[in-house]
Design an enzyme around this catalytic site. Structure first.
Site, PDB file in Angstrom:
ATOM      1  N   GLN A 263      36.119  45.352  44.748  1.00  0.00           N
ATOM      2  CA  GLN A 263      37.260  45.106  43.915  1.00  0.00           C
ATOM      3  C   GLN A 263      37.584  45.513  42.721  1.00  0.00           C
ATOM      4  OE1 GLN A 263      39.153  42.051  46.419  1.00  0.00           O
ATOM      5  NE2 GLN A 263      40.975  42.577  45.583  1.00  0.00           N
TER       6      GLN A 263
ATOM      7  N   ASP B 182      48.225  55.646  42.019  1.00  0.00           N
ATOM      8  CA  ASP B 182      46.237  55.200  41.078  1.00  0.00           C
ATOM      9  C   ASP B 182      46.759  55.946  39.740  1.00  0.00           C
ATOM     10  OD1 ASP B 182      43.945  54.698  40.399  1.00  0.00           O
ATOM     11  OD2 ASP B 182      43.580  53.565  42.496  1.00  0.00           O
ATOM     12  N   ILE B 183      46.960  55.543  38.537  1.00  0.00           N
ATOM     13  CA  ILE B 183      46.388  55.903  37.304  1.00  0.00           C
ATOM     14  C   ILE B 183      44.970  56.242  37.324  1.00  0.00           C
ATOM     15  CG2 ILE B 183      45.219  53.650  35.838  1.00  0.00           C
ATOM     16  CD1 ILE B 183      47.429  54.554  34.495  1.00  0.00           C
TER      17      ILE B 183
ATOM     18  N   HIS C 197      45.490  44.939  47.584  1.00  0.00           N
ATOM     19  CA  HIS C 197      46.167  45.921  47.124  1.00  0.00           C
ATOM     20  C   HIS C 197      45.488  47.044  48.339  1.00  0.00           C
ATOM     21  CE1 HIS C 197      43.623  46.027  44.104  1.00  0.00           C
ATOM     22  NE2 HIS C 197      43.140  47.987  44.906  1.00  0.00           N
TER      23      HIS C 197
ATOM     24  N   HIS D 131      44.596  50.884  49.568  1.00  0.00           N
ATOM     25  CA  HIS D 131      44.167  52.459  48.922  1.00  0.00           C
ATOM     26  C   HIS D 131      45.062  53.004  49.606  1.00  0.00           C
ATOM     27  CE1 HIS D 131      42.441  51.153  45.205  1.00  0.00           C
ATOM     28  NE2 HIS D 131      41.957  50.083  46.245  1.00  0.00           N
TER      29      HIS D 131
HETATM   30  P1  5GP Z   1      40.431  47.963  42.997  1.00  0.00           P
HETATM   31  O1  5GP Z   1      39.079  49.109  42.455  1.00  0.00           O
HETATM   32  O2  5GP Z   1      40.312  47.285  43.152  1.00  0.00           O
HETATM   33  O3  5GP Z   1      40.309  48.172  44.789  1.00  0.00           O
HETATM   34  O4  5GP Z   1      41.473  48.829  42.982  1.00  0.00           O
HETATM   35  C1  5GP Z   1      42.138  49.120  41.520  1.00  0.00           C
HETATM   36  C2  5GP Z   1      43.000  50.668  41.643  1.00  0.00           C
HETATM   37  O5  5GP Z   1      44.005  50.443  40.662  1.00  0.00           O
HETATM   38  C3  5GP Z   1      41.573  51.360  41.094  1.00  0.00           C
HETATM   39  O6  5GP Z   1      41.888  52.194  41.460  1.00  0.00           O
HETATM   40  C4  5GP Z   1      42.248  51.690  39.920  1.00  0.00           C
HETATM   41  O7  5GP Z   1      42.273  53.278  39.403  1.00  0.00           O
HETATM   42  C5  5GP Z   1      43.779  51.035  39.928  1.00  0.00           C
HETATM   43  N1  5GP Z   1      44.313  51.354  38.263  1.00  0.00           N
HETATM   44  C6  5GP Z   1      43.309  50.119  37.560  1.00  0.00           C
HETATM   45  N2  5GP Z   1      44.657  49.598  36.717  1.00  0.00           N
HETATM   46  C7  5GP Z   1      45.803  50.367  36.851  1.00  0.00           C
HETATM   47  C8  5GP Z   1      46.634  49.980  36.168  1.00  0.00           C
HETATM   48  O8  5GP Z   1      47.026  50.182  35.292  1.00  0.00           O
HETATM   49  N3  5GP Z   1      47.789  51.254  36.816  1.00  0.00           N
HETATM   50  C9  5GP Z   1      47.862  51.898  38.154  1.00  0.00           C
HETATM   51  N4  5GP Z   1      48.674  52.459  38.685  1.00  0.00           N
HETATM   52  N5  5GP Z   1      45.911  51.918  39.047  1.00  0.00           N
HETATM   53  C10 5GP Z   1      45.397  50.713  37.617  1.00  0.00           C
END
Ligand code: 5GP
Length: 146
Positions: free
Chosen positions: A101, A38-39, A107, A109
């Protein structure tokens, strides 16, 4: 099964990572899943596991991909425990913007942390070198466990 009303948008960032159109620090890949750093990690060693199926959230995920994601998650979690020498790994998965989200490709984590210590979600960029080093260490741990 209840379905999200949101339709899948194949221009999302994880679709681009799966296609290889944008880079990531990859930890593991097989025919059905990919795992990468995660970035903007919530803790050191935060990994995302993504199915190669177009699903916005859990309601759209096909059972064979659900199974594949969990099999990959087991490999990654074992590597995180080995490399980081810690047992506690939070498995998290958000469904819908109301839940927080932000990327609308399903996805999971895997966050080496505790529910009581979890930092804020996707707030600051990690050091790229540190991500590359961790990805290489996790990858090696997975490869040697095979
Ligand atoms: P969500 O909020 O959808 O559950 O999680 C999305 C995750 O993707 C976040 O933890 C965010 O840090 C990560 N993320 C967002 N953009 C990128 C990206 O371009 N590359 C990577 N590796 N992770 C990303």
């Amino acid at each position: 099964m209840s379905q999200t009303s949101q339709s899948y948008d194949d221009s999302n960032i994880f679709a681009k990572i799966i296609q290889g159109d944008i880079p990531c620090h990859k930890v593991y890949e097989d025919d059905m899943t990919v795992a990468f750093m995660d970035i903007m990690p919530q803790a050191k060693g935060h990994v995302l596991i993504v199915p190669k199926q177009q699903a916005v959230d859990l309601s759209q995920l096909e059972p064979e991909y659900a199974s594949a994601v969990l099999m990959t998650a087991q490999k990654v979690m074992q590597a995180q425990r080995q490399v980081l020498s810690r047992e506690g790994i939070v498995q998290m998965q958000l469904n819908g913007s109301e839940a927080g989200q932000t990327v609308f490709h399903y996805h999971v984590h895997l966050i080496p942390s505790s529910i009581h210590e979890l930092g804020r979600h996707g707030s600051s960029q990690a050091d790229q070198e540190e991500l590359a080093t961790l990805a290489a260490q996790f990858k090696e741990a997975i490869d040697t466990a095979r």
